[in-house]
Design a protein around this motif. Sequence first.
Motif, short mmCIF file in Angstrom:
data_model
loop_
_atom_site.label_atom_id
_atom_site.label_comp_id
_atom_site.label_asym_id
_atom_site.label_seq_id
_atom_site.Cartn_x
_atom_site.Cartn_y
_atom_site.Cartn_z
N LEU A 66 0.87 -1.15 -0.10
CA LEU A 66 -0.11 0.00 0.03
C LEU A 66 0.63 1.27 0.14
O LEU A 66 0.39 2.22 -0.82
CB LEU A 66 -0.90 -0.09 1.26
N LEU B 263 -8.64 1.80 -1.76
CA LEU B 263 -7.54 1.04 -1.25
C LEU B 263 -7.04 1.56 0.14
O LEU B 263 -7.06 1.21 1.03
CB LEU B 263 -6.62 0.51 -2.06
N TRP C 268 -7.95 -0.77 2.92
CA TRP C 268 -6.87 -1.67 2.84
C TRP C 268 -7.08 -2.37 4.31
O TRP C 268 -7.04 -1.69 5.41
CB TRP C 268 -5.39 -1.21 2.89
N GLY D 33 -5.79 -5.29 -4.44
CA GLY D 33 -4.46 -4.51 -4.29
C GLY D 33 -3.38 -5.14 -4.94
O GLY D 33 -2.36 -4.36 -5.45
#
Length: 321
Positions: free
Chosen positions: A145, A177, A181, A271
């Motif tokens: 990320l 995201l 996440w 992701g």
Amino acid sequence: MAVYTDITEDDLKWFLTEYDVGTLLSYKGIAEGVENSNFLLHTSRDPLILTLYEKRVEKNDLPFFLGLMQHLASRGLSCPLPLPRRDGELLGHLSGRPAALISFLEGMWLRKPEAKHCREVGRALAAMHVAGEGFAIKRPNALSLQGWQGLWEKSEARADEVEPGLQDEIRGELEFLGHHWPKDLPDGVIHADLFPDNVFFLGDELSGLIDFYFACNDQLAYDVSICLNAWCFEKDGAYNITKGMALLEGYQSVRPLSEAEIAALPTLARGSALRFFLTRLYDWLTTPAGAMVTKKDPLEYLRKLRFHRQIASSAEYGLKA
């Protein structure tokens, strides 16, 4: 193309005097791979792999990679094993590059894996996650990320050259995201690149895992999502639920996923698809014409990303309740 640095026979023979591996009989470059220069060596004792670590691999990360292979092998995982020099070190130097000798792993990777192979991959991935427990060195995942925004910034201005509207789509995906996440999932050592060319088979039996040079510490289920993307889509872009079911069954036969991991799998799969899209996009836009590197189509992973957006439940990947 995987020989970026050439070596001479005299230099190689000198390098081998630091190891107890017998005498050199022959050597040749290995064409597959994209990160390092690799050679297959035949000695009077055993075949070996020589790896020269190129500038794209941080030298400070090498103790993690080499130590991890030793750790996993000591826990019974079938993977290449770095050979120690006579002074006990795992790393030497050859032709101006850090270099290591690695044991040769029998087998070959599958061009057309079937569901039965996906099940074995799932088992092997889970076994690696379990075997990685207790490995003392840590390496953060630079391609998760936190690293995606930096990757995107290198390509954003030219993204619409690849497909109109791509700038707005990827900006929106990064924003989603960033807000969704998952956190606090079980973590540990992950392979982070377990594509078919990094898994060897002898017939239908998995003989070992290779290429740990993206390995790092991250959420274990993220590694599972990478494998779903790498193993369970057909060449026409369709998701093969039979392969997905087999891979997930194989994984859970060794390490059952938690309820939180199961719930997070669609987001993790988005992701991991974005991660490989972004690295492919950068290479697609920046690799010079005529370079001896095969560029991989970023749109393959854009299509996978769009598929994952439509997934409402992990059951749609073939995960049994």
